[in-house]
Design an enzyme around this catalytic site. Structure first.
Site, PDB file in Angstrom:
ATOM      1  N   GLN A 199      43.894  47.622  46.216  1.00 50.58           N
ATOM      2  CA  GLN A 199      42.952  48.151  45.219  1.00 50.58           C
ATOM      3  C   GLN A 199      42.577  49.597  45.566  1.00 50.58           C
ATOM      4  O   GLN A 199      42.552  50.474  44.694  1.00 50.58           O
ATOM      5  CB  GLN A 199      41.706  47.261  45.191  1.00 50.58           C
ATOM      6  CG  GLN A 199      40.498  47.871  44.501  1.00 50.58           C
ATOM      7  CD  GLN A 199      39.355  46.889  44.355  1.00 50.58           C
ATOM      8  OE1 GLN A 199      39.437  45.962  43.550  1.00 50.58           O
ATOM      9  NE2 GLN A 199      38.285  47.065  45.102  1.00 50.58           N
ATOM     10  N   ALA A 215      27.525  38.730  44.553  1.00 46.37           N
ATOM     11  CA  ALA A 215      27.769  37.775  45.644  1.00 46.37           C
ATOM     12  C   ALA A 215      27.921  38.554  46.948  1.00 46.37           C
ATOM     13  O   ALA A 215      28.910  38.426  47.673  1.00 46.37           O
ATOM     14  CB  ALA A 215      28.995  36.900  45.349  1.00 46.37           C
ATOM     15  N   LEU A 216      26.927  39.367  47.200  1.00 48.64           N
ATOM     16  CA  LEU A 216      27.029  40.370  48.264  1.00 48.64           C
ATOM     17  C   LEU A 216      27.023  39.747  49.659  1.00 48.64           C
ATOM     18  O   LEU A 216      26.358  38.747  49.912  1.00 48.64           O
ATOM     19  CB  LEU A 216      25.864  41.358  48.148  1.00 48.64           C
ATOM     20  CG  LEU A 216      25.759  42.086  46.803  1.00 48.64           C
ATOM     21  CD1 LEU A 216      24.584  43.054  46.829  1.00 48.64           C
ATOM     22  CD2 LEU A 216      27.048  42.815  46.443  1.00 48.64           C
ATOM     23  N   ARG A 261      34.696  35.289  48.082  1.00 53.50           N
ATOM     24  CA  ARG A 261      35.438  34.050  47.823  1.00 53.50           C
ATOM     25  C   ARG A 261      35.388  33.094  49.017  1.00 53.50           C
ATOM     26  O   ARG A 261      35.735  31.920  48.869  1.00 53.50           O
ATOM     27  CB  ARG A 261      36.886  34.344  47.444  1.00 53.50           C
ATOM     28  CG  ARG A 261      37.006  34.977  46.070  1.00 53.50           C
ATOM     29  CD  ARG A 261      38.425  34.935  45.520  1.00 53.50           C
ATOM     30  NE  ARG A 261      38.449  35.245  44.110  1.00 53.50           N
ATOM     31  CZ  ARG A 261      38.633  36.459  43.596  1.00 53.50           C
ATOM     32  NH1 ARG A 261      38.814  37.486  44.401  1.00 53.50           N
ATOM     33  NH2 ARG A 261      38.643  36.648  42.281  1.00 53.50           N
ATOM     34  N   GLY A 309      35.787  48.874  49.916  1.00 54.49           N
ATOM     35  CA  GLY A 309      36.163  48.222  51.180  1.00 54.49           C
ATOM     36  C   GLY A 309      37.664  48.290  51.407  1.00 54.49           C
ATOM     37  O   GLY A 309      38.464  48.096  50.480  1.00 54.49           O
ATOM     38  N   HIS A 349      29.771  44.354  51.725  1.00 48.36           N
ATOM     39  CA  HIS A 349      29.180  45.210  50.684  1.00 48.36           C
ATOM     40  C   HIS A 349      28.058  46.070  51.270  1.00 48.36           C
ATOM     41  O   HIS A 349      27.929  47.245  50.931  1.00 48.36           O
ATOM     42  CB  HIS A 349      28.572  44.347  49.564  1.00 48.36           C
ATOM     43  CG  HIS A 349      29.558  43.519  48.810  1.00 48.36           C
ATOM     44  ND1 HIS A 349      29.613  42.151  48.927  1.00 48.36           N
ATOM     45  CD2 HIS A 349      30.514  43.867  47.904  1.00 48.36           C
ATOM     46  CE1 HIS A 349      30.558  41.680  48.139  1.00 48.36           C
ATOM     47  NE2 HIS A 349      31.127  42.688  47.509  1.00 48.36           N
ATOM     48  N   LYS A 364      39.162  46.108  52.859  1.00 44.16           N
ATOM     49  CA  LYS A 364      39.659  44.729  52.777  1.00 44.16           C
ATOM     50  C   LYS A 364      40.595  44.585  51.584  1.00 44.16           C
ATOM     51  O   LYS A 364      41.639  43.957  51.673  1.00 44.16           O
ATOM     52  CB  LYS A 364      38.468  43.767  52.654  1.00 44.16           C
ATOM     53  CG  LYS A 364      38.742  42.375  53.145  1.00 44.16           C
ATOM     54  CD  LYS A 364      39.137  41.409  52.080  1.00 44.16           C
ATOM     55  CE  LYS A 364      38.005  41.137  51.131  1.00 44.16           C
ATOM     56  NZ  LYS A 364      38.479  40.330  49.970  1.00 44.16           N
TER      57      LYS A 364
END
Ligand code: PAF
Length: 267
Positions: free
Chosen positions: A143, A22-23, A177, A137, A27, A139
């Protein structure tokens, strides 16, 4: 994938961009960074079931393979790895990689097991692709902190590069998302970035007290009835522990729900 990467690498620097597909432009900015900093670029598309909770959006997660494939090809990605769930998690797989003490903070607190799934799949992908350098990322700041720590703690021979957040023109951080948002929700979603900008506006002229910075941000967030706050925190960017005051580096992270969609942003 391992044998292709090994045989094509031939002493060259292999860059890797792991994705769940879902680039979007975020990305693609990782791929462009990888193209600049490596000789050969591999990417992966794998919607990783172990990083989704039982009531989360694994089955609805957008899957746009044909489009993703074209985008990656146009950006000059050399190898694309698209494994099946059964290849990544053979029956009876019981081994996990957990970054103790960090994986249950911030998003990990609201999404139990999420980061265990992320660090496990990223370490598996690293073992398969064997990259010299991998791109993530900023963002998903939490993570990134966990992946850096995993790589350090487990002596993985991979350099981790964090790439800046790519935003829509109204400030919303790009995310796969965002595709879930209705037109009304899309407007409400900008509140995450407005909240962070308010904190920065107080910080720039000299406010350093976290409680005051956070309450200024909270006041802005609460003005948006279409959004529900999960967390707003100012933390140490290595330990993820809350900082009472901002003296050195700090991560300001926010997560919230717009409708049923959970969004994150940070600075
Ligand atoms: O950031 C993502 O898209 C995913 O968490 C990652 C790193 C590809 C692991 O599944």
């Amino acid at each position: 994938m391992r044998s292709v990467c090994r045989s094509e690498k031939k002493g060259r620097r292999l860059g890797f961009v792991p994705t769940m597909g879902a680039l979007h432009e975020g990305h693609l900015s990782l791929v462009r960074a990888a193209k600049k900093q490596s000789d050969v670029v591999a990417a992966s598309i794998f919607v990783n079931p172990t990083q989704f909770g039982p009531n989360e959006d694994f089955s609805q997660y957008p899957r746009t393979f044909e489009r993703d494939y074209e985008l990656l090809k146009n950006e000059g990605v050399d190898f694309l790895f698209v494994p099946a769930v059964s290849e990544m998690y053979p029956r009876g797989a019981v081994t996990w990689v957990t970054v103790e003490g960090l994986s249950d903070k911030l998003d990990g607190r609201s999404r139990p097991g999420h980061f265990r799934g992320v660090t496990t799949v990223v370490s598996k992908l690293f073992h398969i692709v064997e990259p010299d350098i991998a791109f993530f990322g900023q963002k998903d700041a939490v993570q990134l902190v966990l992946i850096r720590r995993m790589v350090r703690d487990l002596n993985m021979p991979v350099e981790i590069v964090g790439c800046p957040i790519v935003r829509e023109s109204d400030g919303l951080a790009m995310s796969s998302r965002n595709a879930y948002l209705s037109a009304e929700e899309r407007k409400s979603a900008t509140i995450l970035n407005c909240t962070l900008r308010e904190i920065k506006q107080r910080f720039d002229p000299g406010e350093r007290d976290s409680a005051r910075l956070l309450s200024a941000g909270m006041e802005i967030f609460q003005q948006e009835p279409g959004a529900r706050l999960d967390y707003l925190e100012i933390v140490d960017p290595e330990t993820l522990d809350p900082l009472p005051a901002v003296q050195g580096n700090a991560l300001v992270a926010v997560a919230g729900y717009v409708g049923t969609t959970r969004l994150v942003d940070n600075l």
